[in-house]
Design a protein around this motif. Structure first.
Motif, PDB file in Angstrom:
ATOM      1  N   ALA A 213       0.771  -1.349   0.000  1.00  0.00           N
ATOM      2  CA  ALA A 213       0.161   0.154   0.102  1.00  0.00           C
ATOM      3  C   ALA A 213       1.021   1.255   0.116  1.00  0.00           C
ATOM      4  CB  ALA A 213      -0.933  -0.075   1.127  1.00  0.00           C
ATOM      5  N   ASN A 215       1.556   5.284   0.403  1.00  0.00           N
ATOM      6  CA  ASN A 215       1.019   6.530   1.223  1.00  0.00           C
ATOM      7  C   ASN A 215       0.594   7.549   0.553  1.00  0.00           C
ATOM      8  OD1 ASN A 215       3.397   4.924   2.771  1.00  0.00           O
ATOM      9  ND2 ASN A 215       2.561   6.280   4.499  1.00  0.00           N
ATOM     10  N   ASP A 428      -8.117   1.160  -1.296  1.00  0.00           N
ATOM     11  CA  ASP A 428      -7.476   1.610  -0.265  1.00  0.00           C
ATOM     12  C   ASP A 428      -8.011   3.040   0.171  1.00  0.00           C
ATOM     13  OD1 ASP A 428      -5.486   2.726   1.450  1.00  0.00           O
ATOM     14  OD2 ASP A 428      -3.748   2.382   0.117  1.00  0.00           O
ATOM     15  N   PRO A 429      -8.744   2.949   1.223  1.00  0.00           N
ATOM     16  CA  PRO A 429      -9.175   4.395   1.719  1.00  0.00           C
ATOM     17  C   PRO A 429      -8.415   5.365   2.118  1.00  0.00           C
ATOM     18  CG  PRO A 429      -9.890   2.824   3.248  1.00  0.00           C
ATOM     19  CD  PRO A 429      -9.114   2.059   2.179  1.00  0.00           C
ATOM     20  N   ASN A 430      -7.253   5.191   2.260  1.00  0.00           N
ATOM     21  CA  ASN A 430      -6.091   6.010   2.816  1.00  0.00           C
ATOM     22  C   ASN A 430      -5.248   6.898   1.648  1.00  0.00           C
ATOM     23  OD1 ASN A 430      -6.845   5.665   5.691  1.00  0.00           O
ATOM     24  ND2 ASN A 430      -6.040   3.533   5.082  1.00  0.00           N
ATOM     25  N   VAL A 431      -5.055   6.146   0.825  1.00  0.00           N
ATOM     26  CA  VAL A 431      -4.025   6.616  -0.393  1.00  0.00           C
ATOM     27  C   VAL A 431      -4.623   7.775  -0.806  1.00  0.00           C
ATOM     28  CG1 VAL A 431      -4.983   5.276  -2.435  1.00  0.00           C
ATOM     29  CG2 VAL A 431      -2.567   5.888  -2.304  1.00  0.00           C
ATOM     30  N   LYS A 432      -3.539   8.891  -1.046  1.00  0.00           N
ATOM     31  CA  LYS A 432      -3.786  10.088  -1.567  1.00  0.00           C
ATOM     32  C   LYS A 432      -3.198  10.233  -2.918  1.00  0.00           C
ATOM     33  CE  LYS A 432      -5.001  12.288   2.654  1.00  0.00           C
ATOM     34  NZ  LYS A 432      -4.890  13.311   3.737  1.00  0.00           N
ATOM     35  N   SER A 461     -16.143  10.494  -1.196  1.00  0.00           N
ATOM     36  CA  SER A 461     -15.163  10.405  -0.146  1.00  0.00           C
ATOM     37  C   SER A 461     -13.561   9.871  -0.790  1.00  0.00           C
ATOM     38  CB  SER A 461     -15.483   9.448   0.771  1.00  0.00           C
ATOM     39  OG  SER A 461     -15.871   8.110   0.153  1.00  0.00           O
ATOM     40  N   ARG A 465      -9.598  12.645  -1.997  1.00  0.00           N
ATOM     41  CA  ARG A 465      -8.348  12.256  -1.711  1.00  0.00           C
ATOM     42  C   ARG A 465      -7.420  12.523  -2.989  1.00  0.00           C
ATOM     43  NH1 ARG A 465      -8.319   6.808  -1.237  1.00  0.00           N
ATOM     44  NH2 ARG A 465     -10.774   6.387  -0.942  1.00  0.00           N
ATOM     45  N   GLU A 497       1.359  15.692   4.896  1.00  0.00           N
ATOM     46  CA  GLU A 497      -0.053  15.481   5.209  1.00  0.00           C
ATOM     47  C   GLU A 497      -0.518  14.024   5.226  1.00  0.00           C
ATOM     48  OE1 GLU A 497      -2.216  17.978   2.462  1.00  0.00           O
ATOM     49  OE2 GLU A 497      -1.683  19.767   3.479  1.00  0.00           O
ATOM     50  N   THR A 498       0.352  13.158   4.120  1.00  0.00           N
ATOM     51  CA  THR A 498      -0.023  11.900   4.112  1.00  0.00           C
ATOM     52  C   THR A 498       0.667  10.815   5.323  1.00  0.00           C
ATOM     53  OG1 THR A 498       1.783  11.536   2.545  1.00  0.00           O
ATOM     54  CG2 THR A 498      -0.468  11.964   1.757  1.00  0.00           C
ATOM     55  N   ASN A 500       0.416  11.980   8.395  1.00  0.00           N
ATOM     56  CA  ASN A 500      -0.333  12.103   9.668  1.00  0.00           C
ATOM     57  C   ASN A 500      -1.567  11.203   9.815  1.00  0.00           C
ATOM     58  OD1 ASN A 500       1.399  14.281  10.341  1.00  0.00           O
ATOM     59  ND2 ASN A 500       0.257  15.921   9.073  1.00  0.00           N
TER      60      ASN A 500
END
Length: 500
Positions: A213, A215, A428-432, A461, A465, A497-498, A500
């Motif tokens: 995954a 970041n 992946d709900p976190n990757v930007k 949502s 991102r 930011e990614t 945090n």
């Protein structure tokens, strides 16, 4: 006697066969790495760097060597495994990473006289205060056929030269490099420019499928859907998405009816005209009335400076090559594709297509010579090794544009990696994602990217991102120093930011 002779012959045959059947590692050229100490000064702080430049023996999924993969890696001295690592590459397809390397990512940058032509050597390399080496390690990658990267063993160029082949080999390198350098648990980023962004969309999904995954993913001068670039028959889309960049270029060169104000505000007006008036007019095709056609042509003249009669004659559709030639035809000049702030001599004022790209002509010698001098001199890479700035001269180089996600009814309906990006963002709900656009980029136009992102079938949502930034420069926005400064700030903020 005959039996003894037979035994001797058998033994000799066995010995000869064993000698000839060398292990694969013995018959391949060896990977080589050249280490050196470098440093960069950023915001008044000196960052000591441990540098490795050379090749890694790339293996396939069965642990079989398939390539020597070239790279240059910058590691901060004494930093731990928690330090982010950014894998960066250019595009092409078929380009090495030396543009990003010397322009914005490495500890040194080449000084160019932007947006003018540069004189011949000597060229100047200076400390790169715009690098992000203060907050992240950087690995510059050269796809097979570029840099020092070559196929080995039973592999051939065709095994790497294609959409899916490229995504696979780039991903394999990243996975194996992380393992080799004990960085599997580090925050991970990929940064691609131009075709490198098209690649990124596939790589982020490929890596995620293998449990890697990311970041963050950084797209510099992006393209995800090749329909936005190719002026194919019976296709309105490229004309629609190119118009805002054409208008921005005309604004820069003082050809528009509106010459005051700021560029972003002007571009927004063009966006609105494009979506609300221009696109519907093109959709009508030959059903458009003469009156409406004339009205649209007059507005196009105000926005681009190209006469309404020319727009009418072209049925309201002027492609990029025609625009390069037409905008400054009266002064015998042509504008740049990679960066339309640049202008050069028009060899044939009567031609409808441009013969050259002024920005490429203006900066290529400086980038090429300064990089090779740095690579073999400062970094100490053996001069016996040939660094290929591109794969275009390699025998048999031909790109395979088939992509497994583009196949419908047994035919390729499009050439796009948007489905790959959408899948990665959904899983992946976190990757930007950071997308960095040049207003004066007529190679990969910003409105094309905007069209692609606005047509991703994802919930808000996921779309939230994706961050878009803009620069008053071209494809390589970092040649423009104010944009290089902003590039660093945006990239630094994104990485922080990614984390945090």
């Amino acid at each position: 006697m005959k039996i003894k002779l037979l035994v001797i012959l058998i033994l000799w045959s066995t010995f000869s066969f064993a000698q000839n059947e060398k292990s694969p590692s013995e018959s391949f050229p060896k990977a080589q790495v050249f280490e050196s100490k470098q440093s960069v000064t950023i915001e008044g702080k000196v960052i000591p760097l441990r540098t490795k430049a050379g090749t890694l023996e790339l293996k396939d999924e069965n642990n079989k060597p398939i390539a020597l993969f070239g790279f240059t890696a910058y590691f901060k001295e004494g930093a731990g495994k928690d330090r982010p690592v950014v894998f960066a590459y250019n595009g092409g397809p078929g380009s090495s990473s030396y543009w990003l390397h010397m322009g914005i990512m490495g500890p040194k940058r080449i000084v160019v006289d932007d947006p003018n032509y540069n004189k011949a050597a000597p060229y100047q390399l200076v400390n790169n205060e715009f690098s992000i080496l203060d907050i992240a390690d950087v690995v510059m990658m050269d796809p097979v056929g570029t840099g020092l990267s070559v196929p080995i063993g039973e592999s051939a160029g065709a095994d790497f030269w294609g959409v899916d082949q490229d995504i696979r080999s780039i991903s394999l390198f990243i996975m194996q490099f992380l393992k080799e350098h004990d960085r599997l648990n580090s925050p991970k980023y990929i940064l691609g420019e131009s075709y490198g962004t098209f690649r990124n969309a596939g790589v982020m999904n490929y890596l995620l499928g293998k449990g890697y995954a990311l970041n963050g993913v950084i797209m510099v001068s992006a393209v995800f859907d090749l329909r936005t670039l190719f002026f194919a028959p019976n296709e309105d889309l490229p004309y629609i998405v190119y118009l805002p960049t054409m208008a921005a270029t005309s604004w820069y060169h003082g050809k528009t009816a509106e010459k005051s104000g700021d560029l972003p505000s002007f571009v927004q007006k063009v966006r609105e005209f494009t979506e609300n008036e221009y696109a519907p007019a093109l959709f009508k095709g030959n059903r458009i009335s003469a009156q409406e056609k004339e009205g649209i042509a007059n507005k196009l003249e105000q926005l681009t400076g190209i006469e309404a009669r020319i727009w009418e004659r072209a049925n309201l559709k002027i492609n990029a090559n025609e625009y390069f030639q037409e905008l400054l035809r009266s002064t015998g000049e042509t504008v740049g594709r990679l960066d339309s702030r640049y202008k050069g001599i028009n060899l044939d004022p009567m031609a409808t297509n441009a013969f050259t790209d002024p920005q490429s002509d203006a900066i290529s010698p400086a980038y090429t010579m300064a990089f090779l001098d740095y690579f073999h001199g400062t970094l100490g890479v053996s001069k016996n090794l040939l660094y290929s700035t591109s794969a275009y001269s390699k025998q048999g180089f031909k790109w395979d544009w088939k992509h497994q996600r583009n196949n419908f009814w047994g035919a390729d309906a499009a050439v796009t990696t948007l489905p790959d990006m959408a899948e990665a963002l959904s899983k992946d709900p976190n990757v930007k994602i950071l997308i960095m656009n040049g207003y004066y980029d007529l190679a990969t136009v910003f409105h094309g990217v905007e069209h692609s992102i606005s047509h991703l079938e994802l919930p808000k949502s996921a779309l939230d991102r994706i961050v878009m930034t803009y620069y008053e420069a071209g494809h390589m926005m970092y040649t423009h120093l104010p944009s290089a400064k902003l590039f660093r700030e945006d990239l630094k903020n994104f990485i922080e930011e990614t984390l945090n």
